[in-house]
Design a protein around this motif. Structure first.
Motif, mmCIF file in Angstrom:
data_model
loop_
_atom_site.group_PDB
_atom_site.id
_atom_site.type_symbol
_atom_site.label_atom_id
_atom_site.label_comp_id
_atom_site.label_asym_id
_atom_site.label_seq_id
_atom_site.Cartn_x
_atom_site.Cartn_y
_atom_site.Cartn_z
ATOM 1 N N PHE A 1 33.039 -21.376 5.132
ATOM 2 C CA PHE A 1 33.405 -20.500 6.240
ATOM 3 C C PHE A 1 33.217 -21.197 7.584
ATOM 4 O O PHE A 1 34.024 -21.030 8.494
ATOM 5 C CB PHE A 1 32.590 -19.208 6.222
ATOM 6 C CG PHE A 1 32.999 -18.248 5.144
ATOM 7 C CD1 PHE A 1 34.322 -18.131 4.737
ATOM 8 C CD2 PHE A 1 32.060 -17.446 4.533
ATOM 9 C CE1 PHE A 1 34.703 -17.252 3.756
ATOM 10 C CE2 PHE A 1 32.427 -16.553 3.539
ATOM 11 C CZ PHE A 1 33.752 -16.457 3.153
ATOM 12 N N LYS B 1 36.003 -24.116 8.351
ATOM 13 C CA LYS B 1 37.348 -23.600 8.633
ATOM 14 C C LYS B 1 38.451 -24.406 7.945
ATOM 15 O O LYS B 1 39.602 -24.049 8.015
ATOM 16 C CB LYS B 1 37.622 -23.562 10.143
ATOM 17 C CG LYS B 1 36.621 -22.787 10.938
ATOM 18 C CD LYS B 1 37.106 -21.390 11.158
ATOM 19 C CE LYS B 1 36.248 -20.745 12.213
ATOM 20 N NZ LYS B 1 35.598 -19.567 11.795
ATOM 21 N N SER B 2 38.106 -25.519 7.321
ATOM 22 C CA SER B 2 39.085 -26.330 6.613
ATOM 23 C C SER B 2 38.570 -26.585 5.207
ATOM 24 O O SER B 2 37.495 -27.170 5.050
ATOM 25 C CB SER B 2 39.304 -27.655 7.337
ATOM 26 O OG SER B 2 40.009 -28.558 6.513
#
Length: 146
Positions: A94, A97-98
């Motif tokens: 989380f 983000k990637s």
């Protein structure tokens, strides 16, 4: 082949108690972080792991717990650590983000574990290969000591 279970020694019991305390402290820190972030799914996982760790502590403190097999007790104590690993990995995914970055970080962090596991299996394979070799004594060596 089944063998008789080895019972927990006092030293192992102390080590496992330290492991439970460490896991509980880490889980409490996760609980504090997740209460601030508002992550409901991870909050449920963390609370479940906290309850399990507390239950494990109560079980280990009960009279007669030292008669459990060391392997079984070791497996029961590995569950909170694996849960912490899973919750940390999800939090990392989380935060990164990637997915590619998160997977790369997780693989990099598990490099020592993967090397240790591969070395363990390599040693087990080598032991099995050595056990299959025929044991012969060269003709120039005496069979009995002089």
């Amino acid at each position: 082949m089944l063998s008789t279970p080895t019972f927990i020694s006092p030293a192992l019991a102390r080590d496992l108690q330290d492991c439970r305390k460490t896991c509980l402290n880490i889980l409490m820190a996760f609980l504090a972080l997740q209460s601030m972030s508002g992550s409901k799914g991870l909050l449920v996982a963390t609370l479940t792991l906290i309850l399990y760790t507390i239950s494990l502590h109560i079980t280990a403190s009960a009279p007669g717990a030292s008669h459990l097999g060391a392997v079984i007790f070791g497996i029961l104590h590995a569950i909170p650590a694996v849960g912490i690993l899973a919750v940390t990995s999800v939090e990392l995914a989380f935060a990164a983000k990637s997915p590619a970055v998160a997977i790369s970080i997780i693989i990099f962090c598990f490099l020592p574990t993967m090397i240790a596991i591969s070395q363990y299996f390599r040693m087990r394979y080598m032991e099995a290969m050595i056990d299959q070799l025929p044991m012969t004594v060269p003709r120039d060596l005496p069979l009995e000591p002089a």
